[in-house]
Design an enzyme around this catalytic site. Structure first.
Site, PDB file in Angstrom:
ATOM      1  N   LYS A   1      12.983  -4.833  20.317  1.00 51.94           N
ATOM      2  CA  LYS A   1      14.154  -5.148  19.491  1.00 51.94           C
ATOM      3  C   LYS A   1      13.983  -6.439  18.711  1.00 51.94           C
ATOM      4  O   LYS A   1      14.329  -6.516  17.522  1.00 51.94           O
ATOM      5  CB  LYS A   1      15.403  -5.230  20.377  1.00 51.94           C
ATOM      6  CG  LYS A   1      16.680  -5.584  19.618  1.00 51.94           C
ATOM      7  CD  LYS A   1      17.884  -5.622  20.548  1.00 51.94           C
ATOM      8  CE  LYS A   1      19.143  -6.012  19.790  1.00 51.94           C
ATOM      9  NZ  LYS A   1      20.348  -5.998  20.672  1.00 51.94           N
TER      10      LYS A   1
ATOM     11  N   ASP B   1      -2.963 -10.457  20.980  1.00 49.18           N
ATOM     12  CA  ASP B   1      -2.543 -11.813  21.310  1.00 49.18           C
ATOM     13  C   ASP B   1      -1.682 -12.277  20.144  1.00 49.18           C
ATOM     14  O   ASP B   1      -2.193 -12.513  19.042  1.00 49.18           O
ATOM     15  CB  ASP B   1      -3.760 -12.733  21.480  1.00 49.18           C
ATOM     16  CG  ASP B   1      -3.379 -14.136  21.943  1.00 49.18           C
ATOM     17  OD1 ASP B   1      -2.282 -14.600  21.570  1.00 49.18           O
ATOM     18  OD2 ASP B   1      -4.162 -14.770  22.664  1.00 49.18           O
ATOM     19  N   HIS B   2      -0.377 -12.394  20.365  1.00 52.33           N
ATOM     20  CA  HIS B   2       0.514 -12.637  19.231  1.00 52.33           C
ATOM     21  C   HIS B   2       0.252 -13.973  18.541  1.00 52.33           C
ATOM     22  O   HIS B   2       0.647 -14.169  17.388  1.00 52.33           O
ATOM     23  CB  HIS B   2       1.979 -12.545  19.675  1.00 52.33           C
ATOM     24  CG  HIS B   2       2.457 -13.694  20.498  1.00 52.33           C
ATOM     25  ND1 HIS B   2       2.406 -13.698  21.871  1.00 52.33           N
ATOM     26  CD2 HIS B   2       2.988 -14.884  20.145  1.00 52.33           C
ATOM     27  CE1 HIS B   2       2.893 -14.835  22.330  1.00 52.33           C
ATOM     28  NE2 HIS B   2       3.245 -15.578  21.301  1.00 52.33           N
TER      29      HIS B   2
ATOM     30  N   HIS C   1      -4.156 -17.505  24.665  1.00 55.54           N
ATOM     31  CA  HIS C   1      -3.725 -18.149  23.426  1.00 55.54           C
ATOM     32  C   HIS C   1      -4.601 -19.346  23.057  1.00 55.54           C
ATOM     33  O   HIS C   1      -5.109 -19.448  21.938  1.00 55.54           O
ATOM     34  CB  HIS C   1      -2.279 -18.640  23.549  1.00 55.54           C
ATOM     35  CG  HIS C   1      -1.276 -17.566  23.797  1.00 55.54           C
ATOM     36  ND1 HIS C   1      -1.435 -16.269  23.370  1.00 55.54           N
ATOM     37  CD2 HIS C   1      -0.074 -17.599  24.420  1.00 55.54           C
ATOM     38  CE1 HIS C   1      -0.381 -15.553  23.723  1.00 55.54           C
ATOM     39  NE2 HIS C   1       0.451 -16.338  24.360  1.00 55.54           N
TER      40      HIS C   1
END
Length: 511
Positions: free
Chosen positions: A39, A201-202, A264
């Site tokens: 969402k 990996d955002h 990250h």
């Protein structure tokens, strides 16, 4: 401190738009679609692609979860797009986009449900012209990664039937140590080819992380000095002021090293330290990243520091310590702060220490890379009045990843007046000032690349296992050494041993 802004004309911005490729028709299938990620991030990102005319005309989204949300799923996703995507409800494209948002309920271990899902997707191919192309996104808990992938294979949804392509995006954490990462890789690779797997990996979706490569390799003035001859040290910080936000069971099993440092921070480090690739294709970039990780020496436990936050003050408000958080053990040994010193033993970086850290409940939220340059050898100003060479600060380049995205360069300049006084000044580039604020959340680029089959910004098997090979011995050593937690106050900059780690080398954290 003087500040110089950098401005980019709107003509330059417009000239670079519309150059991206459009993916082939496809269905994006999101497992775990009832979760917050879908969402808040995934649907807004997909709609941003639609706004930019980067989605194919023949396209559909299917949310898959265990509960029956067929009546509420589309309205709920629309609400997420409006609130999280900076979208006007009256946009004509929004209504047409939502017509292509579908929902399908099944348990993840239900074979009959996967058979029904296969038939459901085949019907969508007929309805929307998506030609059998599938992008499966596993936005689920890690324990479901292998099971869902195996069932997709078992029920004939991982092949190339009818000429269509199939790709699978897998969220982090990809394993919890080297052994579990290898096991998960074996299970996933048993039904998917490596070029079908997109380990996401955002952080790599952030413009400021991608800009590290452009900054280094697209500007002739920086790459010649990007080495041990000119750089003294590198620091990478991923600090958050928030706590664990109700995710006690997850964080108890993860900790700062597994949650942020191994993935990250190591990805950012590879962009900072890699050699110029032959091209910006996936294979070339991944090869250079892997070379960096393989060149890192085994990390002695004495070159690490860990901590756990106690009660403290954040933004003027009292907050509880980690052990008082919901569903956290009162004797927890989970680290909420992890730091270490790395040595990259190659020609470019030999002798240059890389200090990395990640933590919860620090003084402020900041993710950045700080490059400290060596001082010049001749102290020309040591006899000058005022601030002389013995007090001069080194040149410092800061790549700000979040929240104030941008780049700054600090250097010495003469203060106006009859004497030679030197002051530290700063040139600053701000993404928001130069390009305007964006409602993009970073998943746009990653979703688009996955639909295009471009794995450049995704992790591959060797890279995942190499970084786990570096971190697993540290996890094992920490597990064997019980610590007296908590050892830093919420709202501080971490435990004293993290500051001592740099002080031994005559350095200090820059923020």
């Amino acid at each position: 401190m003087a500040t110089t802004g950098i401005h980019i004309s709107q003509d330059q911005v417009e000239a670079n738009k519309g150059k991206e490729s459009i993916p082939e028709p496809c269905v994006v299938v999101i497992f775990g679609a009832s979760g917050d990620l879908t969402k808040r991030k995934l649907l807004p990102a997909l709609y941003h692609l639609e706004q930019s005319n980067l989605l194919p005309k023949d396209f559909a989204v299917v949310g898959v979860a265990r509960r029956d949300l067929s009546a509420t799923f589309a309205p709920d996703m629309k609400d997420g797009i409006l609130k999280g995507g900076g979208v006007d409800e009256k946009e004509e494209k929004l209504g047409k986009f939502m017509e292509r948002v579908q929902y399908f309920a099944t348990e993840f271990d239900n074979d009959e449900g996967f058979d029904r899902l296969k038939a459901f997707l085949a019907d969508l191919d007929t309805k929307f012209g998506t030609k059998g192309n599938r992008l499966f996104y596993l936005a689920v808990a890690p324990e479901f990664f292998a099971d869902i992938t195996q069932r997709l294979g078992k029920h004939g949804m991982t092949g190339h039937e009818g000429g269509g392509w199939v790709r699978v995006i897998i969220e982090k954490p990809f394993g919890t140590d080297l052994e579990s990462a290898k096991k998960l890789n074996d299970e996933v690779n048993s039904v998917l080819h490596e070029d079908q797997i997109f380990r996401i990996d955002h952080y790599l979706g952030k413009e400021t992380v991608q800009n590290i490569l452009v900054f280094r390799f697209g500007n002739g003035i920086f790459e010649p000095i990007w080495n041990r001859n000119y750089i003294d040290s590198v620091q990478i910080t991923a600090a958050e002021s928030i706590g664990i936000e109700g995710r006690g069971p997850f964080y108890e099993a993860a900790g700062a090293l597994r949650d942020v440092l191994q993935n990250h921070v190591m990805e950012v480090l590879s962009f900072v330290a890699m050699e110029p690739p032959d091209s910006f294709g996936a294979e070339a970039v991944r090869f250079e990243k892997l070379k960096v990780w393989k060149a890192i020496e085994p990390i002695p436990v004495e070159d690490t520091a860990r901590g756990q936050y106690g009660p403290g003050t954040i933004d003027g408000k009292q907050v509880v310590g980690y052990r008082e958080e919901d569903r956290v053990s009162k004797e927890s040994q989970t680290e909420t702060f992890a730091a270490m010193k790395l040595k990259i033993e190659n020609w470019r970086w030999a002798g240059v220490p890389f200090y990395i850290r990640a933590a919860k409940r620090l003084e402020k939220r900041v993710t950045e890379v700080v490059i400290t340059f060596r001082q010049p050898p001749l102290h020309l100003f040591k006899n000058s009045a005022g601030q002389g060479a013995e007090h001069m600060e080194p040149n410092v380049l800061t790549l700000r990843i979040q929240p104030d995205d941008g780049i700054s360069l600090k250097f010495g300049a003469k203060l106006p007046g009859p004497t030679t006084n030197v002051a530290q000044v700063e040139m600053d580039f701000s993404y928001a000032d130069a390009f305007g604020k964006s409602s993009a959340n970073g998943y746009e680029r990653l979703l688009l690349d996955a639909m295009l089959g471009d794995g450049t910004l995704f992790a591959e098997r060797q890279g995942v296992e190499t970084t786990w090979a570096l971190m697993t011995p540290i996890l094992e050593a920490w597990k064997a050494q019980k610590k007296d937690f908590p050892n830093y106050d919420a709202g501080s900059w971490g435990p004293q041993e993290a500051h001592d780690l740099l002080a031994r080398d005559g350095r200090a954290w820059k923020v």
